[in-house]
Design an enzyme around this catalytic site. Structure first.
Site, PDB file in Angstrom:
ATOM      1  CG  HIS A  79       8.693  -3.896  -3.037  1.00  0.00           C
ATOM      2  ND1 HIS A  79       8.701  -4.833  -2.051  1.00  0.00           N
ATOM      3  CD2 HIS A  79       7.384  -3.716  -3.397  1.00  0.00           C
ATOM      4  CE1 HIS A  79       7.445  -5.224  -1.815  1.00  0.00           C
ATOM      5  NE2 HIS A  79       6.634  -4.558  -2.624  1.00  0.00           N
ATOM      6  CG  HIS A 243       3.661  -1.826   0.493  1.00  0.00           C
ATOM      7  ND1 HIS A 243       5.037  -1.768   0.405  1.00  0.00           N
ATOM      8  CD2 HIS A 243       3.277  -2.853  -0.293  1.00  0.00           C
ATOM      9  CE1 HIS A 243       5.459  -2.734  -0.388  1.00  0.00           C
ATOM     10  NE2 HIS A 243       4.412  -3.411  -0.831  1.00  0.00           N
ATOM     11  CG  ASP A 247       2.929  -3.087  -4.088  1.00  0.00           C
ATOM     12  OD1 ASP A 247       4.158  -3.221  -4.047  1.00  0.00           O
ATOM     13  OD2 ASP A 247       2.143  -3.719  -3.351  1.00  0.00           O
ATOM     14  CG  HIS A 270       1.654  -6.757  -7.556  1.00  0.00           C
ATOM     15  ND1 HIS A 270       2.386  -5.601  -7.628  1.00  0.00           N
ATOM     16  CD2 HIS A 270       1.898  -7.272  -6.334  1.00  0.00           C
ATOM     17  CE1 HIS A 270       3.051  -5.434  -6.509  1.00  0.00           C
ATOM     18  NE2 HIS A 270       2.771  -6.430  -5.702  1.00  0.00           N
TER      19      HIS A 270
HETATM   20 ZN   LIG Z   1       4.547  -4.566  -2.520  1.00  0.00          ZN
END
Ligand SMILES: [Zn+2]
Length: 290
Positions: A79, A243, A247, A270
Site C-alpha cells: 500500500h 482496493h 494492490d 499479489h
Molecule cells: Zn491490499
C-alpha cells in the site's frame, strides 16, 4: 518537467501498527538522489541494512508483498508502494525500525497525504519509462492478468468475482494519473473474506487488525468491521474492487518503471501481480538489449 524522476522535498515521519504482526513501528521517509530507487532501511538491525523495493527482492507474495535481501526482510509494503506509484516518486529512502510497514487505515491514503504534504520535487534525470510492445499474460487457476500494448500511460481494469457468493461481481477501470489515484483509488481499504480471517486468527496472524483498518466480507454479502462485526461504512460502493486496483498499482511498481500498458486483471492477487511485474522486467531488459 512532467517526466522527470521525483523525490520528496523533506524528511517526514509516521508511526503505526503492522496488520500481520500488530507491532508498532516508526517510518522515516527521506529524500533520495536520482537513480537510487526506493529503499527500505532497517534501523533496528545493526549496520542498518538496505532492502531495495524491486522485483528481484520479492520473497513472499501470499496476501501481501515481502522483500528480503541477505536474510533481512520487510513485510506488507504494497500500500506504501501504491502511494509512491500514485505520486510518481522514483527515489526515496524509508527507514523503518521493525519488519512490517504500518497498516494505516488499510489503504494508501495516509502515505499519499503524508508524502504529498512534503512537496514532491523533480530531479535532474528523466523517469525510466517502459512501453509494452506485445501482449503478456499470467494466470493461476481462474485468475489472470493480461497486459496489452498501450502508449498513453497505464490503464487498469479489474474484475472481482466470487461466482455468486460474498459479493456481486464488481468491475472497475481507471486511467492511472496522479489525480485519479488520489481521488479514486488511494482511500480504498483492504478487505478479507470471513473464512480467511478465521484461518488467520487460528494461526495467530492479523494481530494488527482493527475496526479502522480493514473490512470483512461475509458469504451472505454483508460487509462489516472485523472486530465489532458492525456494518462497515464503505468509502465507495465498489471499494473492494478499487482496493484490488490499488494492490496492482503497488505491485507493478516493483518494476521501478513508469509503465505504458493496458492491464486487464481478473481475480488476481499479489502472487499474480508480482508474476506480471517480473515478466515486465524480463521483457524490458530484452527491449533495452535489442
Ligand atoms: Zn491490499
Amino acid at each position: 518537467m512532467k517526466n522527470q524522476q521525483r523525490t520528496i522535498s523533506r524528511v517526514v515521519e509516521y508511526s503505526g501498527i503492522g496488520l500481520f504482526t500488530g507491532e508498532e513501528v516508526r517510518l522515516c521517509f527521506k529524500p533520495s538522489s536520482v537513480d537510487t530507487g526506493i529503499n527500505f532501511v532497517r534501523t533496528d538491525i545493526e549496520g542498518h541494512p538496505k532492502i531495495p523495493a524491486s522485483v528481484e527482492t520479492v520473497s513472499d507474495s501470499e496476501r501481501q508483498i515481502s522483500l528480503k535481501k541477505k536474510g533481512v526482510g520487510i513485510k506488507s509494503i504494497e500500500h506504501l508502494m501504491a502511494a509512491l506509484a500514485g505520486l510518481g516518486i522514483d527515489n526515496i529512502e524509508i527507514e523503518i525500525n521493525g519488519n512490517e510497514v504500518p497498516a494505516g487505515d488499510g489503504s494508501s491514503l495516509i502515505f499519499t497525504q503524508l508524502l504529498k504534504g512534503t512537496g514532491i520535487v523533480p530531479l535532474e534525470k528523466p523517469k525510466k519509462t517502459f512501453y509494452l510492445k506485445k501482449e503478456l499474460r499470467v494466470s493461476n487457476g481462474d485468475a489472470s492478468i493480461i497486459a496489452l500494448p498501450y502508449n498513453k500511460g497505464l490503464f487498469l481494469s479489474y474484475i472481482l468475482d466470487f461466482n455468486g457468493s460474498f459479493l456481486n461481481r464488481q468491475c472497475f477501470e481507471i486511467e492511472m494519473t496522479e489525480n485519479n489515484f488520489s481521488t479514486q483509488i488511494a482511500s480504498a481499504r483492504t478487505w478479507g473474506l470471513s473464512s480467511v480471517v478465521e484461518e488467520f486468527k487460528k494461526k495467530g496472524l492479523g494481530k494488527g487488525v482493527t475496526d479502522d483498518n480493514s473490512l470483512i466480507l461475509h458469504e451472505d454479502g454483508t460487509i462489516t468491521k472485523p472486530l465489532s462485526m458492525t456494518p462497515a461504512n464503505l468509502r465507495f460502493p465498489n471499494e473492494c474492487v478499487r482496493h484490488k486496483i490499488l494492490d496492482i498499482i503497488g505491485d507493478l511498481y516493483l518494476t521501478n518503471l513508469e509503465l505504458n500498458a493496458r492491464i486487464v486483471a481478473t481475480k488476481s492477487g499479489h502472487y499474480l501481480n508480482a508474476c506480471m511485474a517480473k515478466k515486465i522486467i524480463e521483457i524490458s531488459k530484452k527491449q533495452i538489449n535489442n
